[in-house]
Design an enzyme around this catalytic site. Structure first.
Site, PDB file in Angstrom:
ATOM      1  N   ILE A 158      25.605  29.664   6.408  1.00  0.00           N
ATOM      2  CA  ILE A 158      24.787  29.488   7.616  1.00  0.00           C
ATOM      3  C   ILE A 158      25.453  30.175   8.817  1.00  0.00           C
ATOM      4  O   ILE A 158      24.777  30.799   9.641  1.00  0.00           O
ATOM      5  CB  ILE A 158      24.514  27.988   7.897  1.00  0.00           C
ATOM      6  N   ARG A 238      27.770  18.622  11.898  1.00  0.00           N
ATOM      7  CA  ARG A 238      27.849  17.160  11.836  1.00  0.00           C
ATOM      8  C   ARG A 238      28.469  16.663  13.139  1.00  0.00           C
ATOM      9  O   ARG A 238      29.426  17.275  13.657  1.00  0.00           O
ATOM     10  CB  ARG A 238      28.729  16.700  10.668  1.00  0.00           C
ATOM     11  N   GLU A 267      23.902   8.400  13.599  1.00  0.00           N
ATOM     12  CA  GLU A 267      22.491   8.815  13.618  1.00  0.00           C
ATOM     13  C   GLU A 267      21.612   7.716  13.049  1.00  0.00           C
ATOM     14  O   GLU A 267      21.993   7.118  12.032  1.00  0.00           O
ATOM     15  CB  GLU A 267      22.310  10.112  12.814  1.00  0.00           C
ATOM     16  N   HIS A 286      18.508  15.921  14.323  1.00  0.00           N
ATOM     17  CA  HIS A 286      19.013  16.453  13.043  1.00  0.00           C
ATOM     18  C   HIS A 286      17.893  17.136  12.236  1.00  0.00           C
ATOM     19  O   HIS A 286      17.533  16.685  11.145  1.00  0.00           O
ATOM     20  CB  HIS A 286      19.671  15.333  12.219  1.00  0.00           C
TER      21      HIS A 286
HETATM   22  C1  GLV Z   1      21.642  18.580   6.486  1.00  0.00           C
HETATM   23  O1  GLV Z   1      22.286  18.258   7.433  1.00  0.00           O
HETATM   24  C2  GLV Z   1      22.214  19.136   5.314  1.00  0.00           C
HETATM   25  O2  GLV Z   1      23.435  19.020   5.124  1.00  0.00           O
HETATM   26  O3  GLV Z   1      21.470  19.715   4.497  1.00  0.00           O
END
Ligand code: GLV
Length: 321
Positions: A158, A238, A267, A286
């Protein structure tokens, strides 16, 4: 006899039907209510497979109750909700859903970066609250994105997808990671720097690292002190990676300029959380991977991983300590 599986939340019905062909399926069939602990405990005692979400803490105590469990399939890329060591001691395979959510999560991260830099939510509320009286030279002015410096902490899939977006905005891209990524450096023109240098030089500090005991509170008071007063912190990884008290302090005292947060240590975040009182914080619940198509793919991959383990095959994605 069909293997028993327990699904901890309502998921698309076509995936349930698919699982029902070869499994005896029980579901906590609610969309917005996490499974109560006692229900999870009851089901895990009997289950061969568990299909769960990041909202379930699959800890050692819970795993002690599992007698037949072979697989825990987490519908997420992150798996800090699961005690991997305890699972592996019991011979339980843990799987996750990387890959399918990479681009969607990078999109959201960049959207949050832009929204925070250009004060999008604040400006929208300003208009709706009837505060817009006239065009004014310095009204709701924010920070530029193009040609600024983005610092990516954690260059996994990502992080790299975020770097590609940043390149499109002609940003100067620096990163910090456990190991260097030479191919990405070459392809995207990234520069590897120490964490300290990244914090000092970045206009945007983006947290893209997994949450582990090593990254717990990785960013705290002394790190905010290194950052520019105009810097923006973006966290879509996170909440626990950042010390929230120190972040509040840094934002309230102008040590940094703003923050965009998709994640929180607790959360859902409490509505009286101090961070929610600050105008320079953009908050989301989230939703990094929350596109319809990606969430469907994640559920499909999670189901496939679960079935493969139960069929004695190698799943697509195994999590290892
Ligand atoms: C979401 O936070 C994931 O880890 O896919």
């Amino acid at each position: 006899m069909k293997p028993k599986i327990f699904i901890t939340r309502k998921i698309p019905t076509h995936i349930v039907s698919h699982l029902e062909k070869s499994c005896d399926v029980s579901i906590w069939n609610y969309e917005n209510t996490p499974v109560p602990r006692e229900v999870l405990e009851e089901h895990i005692a009997e289950a061969d497979g568990l299909f769960c979400l990041i909202t379930e803490s699959i800890n050692e105590e819970l795993l002690k109750k599992a007698t037949k469990l072979k697989v825990i399939s987490n519908m997420a890329v992150g798996y800090n909700n699961i005690d991997i060591e305890a699972a592996s001691k019991k011979g339980v395979t843990v799987t996750n859903t990387p890959g399918v959510l990479t681009e969607t999560t990078a999109d959201l991260t960049f959207a949050l970066l832009m929204a925070t830099a250009r004060r999008i939510t604040e400006a929208s509320s300003f208009l709706r609250e009837g505060q817009w009286q006239t065009w004014s030279p310095m009204l709701l002015t924010g920070q530029d994105i193009y040609q600024s410096t983005i610092g990516i902490i954690g260059l996994g899939r990502i992080g790299e997808a975020l770097a590609r977006r940043a390149k499109g905005f002609n940003m100067n891209i620096i990163y910090h990671n456990r190991s260097r990524k030479l191919q990405a450096e070459e392809e995207l023109g990234l520069q590897y720097v120490s964490l300290e240098d990244l914090l000092k030089k970045s206009d945007y500090v983006c947290i893209m690292t997994p949450y582990t005991p090593e990254t717990h509170n990785l960013i705290r008071k002394e790190h905010f002190q290194l950052m520019k007063n105009t810097a923006i912190l973006i966290n879509t990884a996170r909440g626990g990676i950042v010390n929230e008290k120190d972040l509040y302090q840094a934002l309230a005292e102008g040590e940094i300029w703003a923050a965009g947060l998709d994640v929180f240590e607790q959360e859902p975040v409490a509505l009286d959380h101090p961070l929610l009182t600050l105008p320079n914080v953009v908050t989301l619940p989230h939703i990094g991977s929350a596109s319809i198509s990606t969430r469907l793919k994640m559920a499909e991959v999670a189901a496939d991983n679960l079935l493969r383990v139960l069929n004695g095959e190698i799943p697509r994605n195994v999590v290892k300590k």
